[in-house]
Design an enzyme around this catalytic site. Structure first.
Site, short mmCIF file in Angstrom:
data_model
loop_
_atom_site.label_atom_id
_atom_site.label_comp_id
_atom_site.label_asym_id
_atom_site.label_seq_id
_atom_site.Cartn_x
_atom_site.Cartn_y
_atom_site.Cartn_z
N GLN A 287 -9.02 12.41 -3.63
CA GLN A 287 -8.15 13.06 -4.60
C GLN A 287 -8.58 14.51 -4.78
O GLN A 287 -9.72 14.88 -4.45
CB GLN A 287 -8.18 12.33 -5.95
CG GLN A 287 -7.68 10.90 -5.88
CD GLN A 287 -7.57 10.27 -7.26
OE1 GLN A 287 -6.78 10.72 -8.09
NE2 GLN A 287 -8.36 9.24 -7.51
N HIS B 51 -6.93 1.74 1.02
CA HIS B 51 -6.56 2.71 2.06
C HIS B 51 -7.47 3.93 1.93
O HIS B 51 -7.67 4.47 0.84
CB HIS B 51 -5.10 3.12 1.89
CG HIS B 51 -4.54 3.84 3.07
ND1 HIS B 51 -3.56 3.30 3.87
CD2 HIS B 51 -4.81 5.05 3.60
CE1 HIS B 51 -3.26 4.15 4.83
NE2 HIS B 51 -4.00 5.23 4.68
N CYS C 236 0.31 3.77 3.21
CA CYS C 236 0.67 3.45 4.59
C CYS C 236 1.99 4.14 4.92
O CYS C 236 2.87 4.27 4.06
CB CYS C 236 0.79 1.94 4.77
SG CYS C 236 -0.81 1.11 4.80
N ASN D 145 -13.46 8.46 -4.30
CA ASN D 145 -14.07 7.26 -4.85
C ASN D 145 -13.81 6.13 -3.86
O ASN D 145 -12.65 5.74 -3.66
CB ASN D 145 -13.46 6.89 -6.20
CG ASN D 145 -13.74 7.95 -7.26
OD1 ASN D 145 -14.75 8.62 -7.21
ND2 ASN D 145 -12.82 8.09 -8.19
N HIS E 182 -4.60 1.88 7.71
CA HIS E 182 -4.99 1.29 6.43
C HIS E 182 -6.43 0.79 6.46
O HIS E 182 -7.13 0.80 5.44
CB HIS E 182 -4.05 0.13 6.09
CG HIS E 182 -4.36 -0.54 4.79
ND1 HIS E 182 -3.89 -0.07 3.58
CD2 HIS E 182 -5.12 -1.64 4.49
CE1 HIS E 182 -4.33 -0.84 2.60
NE2 HIS E 182 -5.07 -1.81 3.13
N CYS F 233 0.84 -1.20 0.00
CA CYS F 233 0.00 0.00 0.00
C CYS F 233 0.87 1.26 0.00
O CYS F 233 1.65 1.47 0.93
CB CYS F 233 -0.92 0.02 1.22
SG CYS F 233 -1.90 1.52 1.33
N HIS G 179 -8.76 7.28 1.30
CA HIS G 179 -8.13 8.44 0.68
C HIS G 179 -9.09 9.09 -0.31
O HIS G 179 -10.11 8.51 -0.70
CB HIS G 179 -6.84 8.04 -0.06
CG HIS G 179 -7.11 7.29 -1.33
ND1 HIS G 179 -7.57 5.99 -1.36
CD2 HIS G 179 -7.00 7.67 -2.64
CE1 HIS G 179 -7.72 5.58 -2.61
NE2 HIS G 179 -7.39 6.59 -3.41
#
Length: 894
Positions: free
Chosen positions: A687, A683, A573, A672, A632, A570, A685
């Protein structure tokens, strides 16, 4: 100064002397003709103006102590004019004040003036007269008669310029003669009336011609166009920025009335803007040159198109300057110049008033035709969008901070204007983390003491200020640091105080990374670059001529790593080992970095790229990744409120930073979540995209909002909230500052919009209370999705915000959350109707969707999981067995 109580007395009514108004307005002017029109549509004719001035002067006479001056700090232009003429009618010195100054700054002007009273905006509307009943303290002599204009702000060193009534009348008549104002003129003053330019060229000269003055400062092209059309404007008084924006609108798409005369002042109009405006609209822009001390000096009425030409002098004005080969300081002799400053201390070491005339601070030369050409400026004023900032005033505020031992303040060039930068020596600063914390502290320190346009946009820290052998700062060295920040794209305008600190650095391949952490907690260091900046991407922006839409072609993204679910590979992380993962830290709270595989071009590409209207390849933009947490297995919906506030702060910070970049037109923050919507990383997150154009759907939303605003002067989102379009049966969460509801015409089975109650263009201007409430409402809605589907629900969360530079006043920021699930195990797929026709078919009625979400996780304002939450319900009410009780208590608290 501490204002006393406004007390009536028993003096007889005062019979005002209206000599100035009578001298200005021609006797032939029809009393029924409109004299002034405000931006809200309120107007006053010449007959009513005379009556209002007379009655206001009578009321004012009963309440003014002593013989001190009267300040007018009113945002309503009609009230400003009436109260100013009323004070003049009482033979009182009057000083217009910038109404959006802080209370501290307004008090500083009144103290400087030894004022008897000052008028300020009443919070409930109207004017509030703050009287100093003991009379102006400390004044040994009678205040200078006339009108006092202030050249810059006042918390540091205010400068009041004294203009006599005679000089103002003489100047007004000269302006009418040179610019050919007539009784049929309709003037739009797109500049504030407290400014000498707006007051003299708009109010005084307009009244002297018997014209109609539309006192409005439209902030967007759409609002400007509306003012032109509604009032039949044929004369425009503006600043360079207005004509720069106006010149970029196409006449065939944006038809606007063509005024017979456009005047630009406040700063030198760039030659390329003047030429572009004339080519586009067929109307020349008269370049006006003047100063607060000199009044009107010269004007290039014929718009000769010569670089830095400000034309021949006005009648009664004589100019001394150098030759083309040897330019010299400009000295002015004028029949309507100021007689001096309010205080002798305003003169300074390099006073403008000299025995040989008034020095403007500019350098120039006069050609054989008597026209003045400017070649530079000697003074230290910074031109921020036509508003002058005294760098010494700002420096005084900066060095007043107890941790600062030395500072220099300069203006950094940015297009037609400048921005303010402060270069600071503060021994307590240590490392990048220290700089971030100090920048926040100094920003708040200055914001409390200065008007917004005076606050430095950036603070740069030095061990010592570089100086010449004679002790003068090395301006070139200091400005080089500021320009480097501009080129790096990190010169974001700080529009709001963030509840976190930010530490910025570079990844080994040169990409940027920013850490955000809760205020008071340590920021972690970042790796410095050890290699060249990553090579440009292969993305292209292509224009679809059939649908008139932009399409991004990003072939390189096919080479991205396959989706990962574990932590072994990942990239989000934390990792303290160089070259492992994307975030080189042992731990972090929130991190933002440049995407290794950006969808947007970022820089120019070879080949046949798309063309803009100007015929140049359209490239630019950026893509960033925002990791919500180092955990994570976490999720945005399961973070504590303080961490979600940090995420919101990161969204706001990056929105401000990217909006400041010249290659970004629109910022989109989104997430998304889930493989069903194409997420390649498990993980948690999101954008952030900085588009070089406003994307089609966002442009359509903006156009709809703009049409509603132009037709009805109202915001479509505000109306939705106020008029109940989001009715109770579709509301899923309702906080103190935010409401979450399912849209009336929802396209997706489960779709929710989060809307702030206050009209805000983007996340950068949210208050602390609004951010806290947003964190609470956002987390609750996301939990509703998870509970409804009994799994980590897939969704797309996107923030719809105002573009960087287009019609920001009509945009109402909000979030949209949609899930592709129709039920726990059924997806909605887009069929021919949606893909081909663009018409969505929704199988779940919005009212039912809202009821499903409310039932899955009933709304409570407080959450016992957060110890710092306000407790509007009993502890433990969110337990599964107590959800009904929680809802009942929520209803009782409303």
């Amino acid at each position: 100064m501490n204002p006393g109580t406004w007390v009536e007395d028993a003096r007889a009514p005062h019979t005002a002397d209206h000599g100035l108004l009578r001298r200005l307005v021609p006797a032939t002017t029809d009393d029924a003709r409109l004299a002034l029109v405000a931006s809200n549509g309120v107007s006053i004719d010449y007959g009513a103006l005379r009556r209002e001035v007379a009655s206001t002067a009578d009321r004012l006479a009963r309440r003014l102590p002593g013989d001190g001056s009267v300040g007018v700090a009113l945002s309503d232009p009609i009230a400003l004019v009436v109260w100013t003429f009323a004070a003049i009618a009482l033979h009182r010195p009057v000083f217009p004040v910038q109404y959006d100054l802080t209370a501290r700054e307004i008090d500083a002007v009144a103290e400087h003036e030894h004022a008897a009273a000052i008028l300020v905006d009443d919070p409930d509307g109207g004017a509030d007269l703050r009287v100093f009943p003991d009379g102006p303290p400390g004044r040994d002599t009678r205040p200078a008669p006339g009108v006092h204009f202030y050249t810059s702000g006042t918390s540091g060193r205010p400068k009041g310029v004294v203009r006599t009534h005679e000089s103002l009348v003489t100047e007004a008549r000269a302006i009418v003669e040179r610019l050919e104002y007539t009784a049929d003129s309709v003037l739009l003053t797109a500049v504030p009336l407290y400014h000498a330019y707006g007051f003299s060229f708009g109010v005084l000269a307009g009244l002297a011609a018997g014209a109609t003055v539309v006192a409005s400062s439209p902030r967007t092209p759409s609002a400007f166009a509306e003012r032109l059309s509604r009032h039949g404007v044929n004369v425009v008084l503006g600043v360079p920025g207005l004509y720069d924006v106006w010149s970029r609108r196409r006449p065939n798409r944006d038809p606007l009335p063509r005024p017979r005369l456009c005047v630009s002042s406040g700063a030198l109009l760039p030659l390329e803007v003047a030429q572009r405006f004339r080519q586009t609209w067929g109307v020349p822009v008269a370049v006006q040159y003047g100063s607060t001390e000199c009044g009107a000096i010269s004007v290039d009425r014929e718009a000769t198109g010569l670089s830095a030409c400000v034309g021949p002098p006005y009648p009664g004005v004589r100019i001394e300057a150098g030759t083309r080969e040897r330019p010299a300081p400009v000295v002015v002799h004028s029949d309507y110049a100021a007689v001096g400053y309010v205080r002798q201390t305003d003169i300074g070491e390099d006073g403008k008033f000299t025995a040989s005339g008034i020095r403007t601070g500019d350098v120039g030369w006069v050609d054989d035709a008597g026209r003045l050409h400017l070649t530079g400026r000697r003074s230290d004023l910074v031109n921020v969008h036509g508003r002058k900032v005294d760098v010494e005033e700002v420096r005084t505020v900066v060095v007043a901070h107890p941790g600062v031992v030395d500072a220099v303040v300069l203006g950094v060039d940015a297009g037609p204007g400048q921005w303010v930068a402060a270069f600071v020596v503060a021994p307590g600063v240590a490392g990048a983390a220290g700089e971030a914390a100090w920048e926040d502290a100094l920003f708040h320190h200055c914001r409390e003491r200065l008007a917004a346009h005076k606050v430095p946009r950036r603070f740069f820290f030095f061990n010592r200020i570089p100086r010449t052998p004679t002790g003068k700062p090395r301006r070139a060295d200091l400005l080089a640091a500021a320009r480097a920040a501009v080129e790096d794209g990190t010169d974001a305008d700080r529009t709001t105080g963030l509840p976190v600190t930010r530490t910025s650095g570079r990844l080994p391949d040169g990409r940027r990374i920013h850490y955000f952490s809760t205020a008071g907690r340590a920021c972690l260091p970042t790796l410095r670059p050890t290699a060249e900046v990553a090579s440009p991407t292969e993305s292209q922006l292509r224009w679809d001529v059939w649908e008139e839409d932009w399409v991004v072609i990003a072939a390189h993204r096919q080479r991205r790593d396959a989706p990962t679910s574990g932590t072994a590979r990942c990239p989000l992380c934390p990792s303290a080992s160089p070259g492992v993962g994307e975030i080189p830290s042992a731990a972090y709270e929130v991190a933002v970095f440049d995407n290794r595989h950006p969808a947007l071009p970022g820089r120019a590409v070879a080949g046949d790229g798309p063309l803009t209207g100007a015929g140049h390849p359209l490239t630019g933009g950026c893509c960033e990744v925002l990791s919500y947490t180092a955990d994570h297995d976490g999720a945005l919906s399961r973070l504590p409120l303080t961490r979600i506030e940090t995420v919101i702060a990161a969204w706001a910070d990056r929105t401000a930073a990217l909006n400041a970049r010249p290659d970004v037109a629109q910022v989109l923050c989104f997430e998304n979540r889930g493989a069903q919507v194409g997420a390649t990383l498990a993980h948690p997150h999101g954008q952030i995209y900085g588009y070089p154009v406003v994307p089609p759907r966002l442009q359509r939303l903006l156009s709809v909002a703009g049409r509603r605003w132009e037709r009805h002067q109202e915001c479509v989102v505000c109306v939705t909230l106020q008029r109940g379009s989001g009715t109770r049966d579709r509301i899923v969460a309702d906080g103190a500052h935010w409401t979450a509801f399912v849209p009336y015409a929802a396209r997706w089975p489960y779709e929710v919009r989060l809307v702030p109650h206050r009209h805000v263009p983007d996340l950068t201007v949210l208050s602390g209370a609004e951010r806290t409430d947003l964190a609470r409402v956002l987390r609750h809605v996301l939990r509703q999705f998870d509970e409804l589907f009994q799994q980590p629900a897939p969704y797309v969360l996107s923030w719809i915000q105002a573009p960087a530079r287009q019609d920001r006043h009509v945009a109402h920021a909000h979030a949209q959350i949609v899930s592709p699930l129709r039920s726990r195990d059924r997806l909605k797929y887009l069929a021919a109707g949606e893909l081909a026709a663009g018409t969505f078919v929704n199988e779940v009625p919005p009212e039912r969707a809202a009821a499903d979400l409310r039932s899955a996780w009933p709304w409570c304002y407080a959450d016992p999981e957060d110890a710092d939450s306000e407790t509007h319900v009993s502890a433990g009410a969110h337990a599964a067995g107590d959800r009904g009780e929680c809802e009942e208590q929520r209803q009782r608290t409303q």
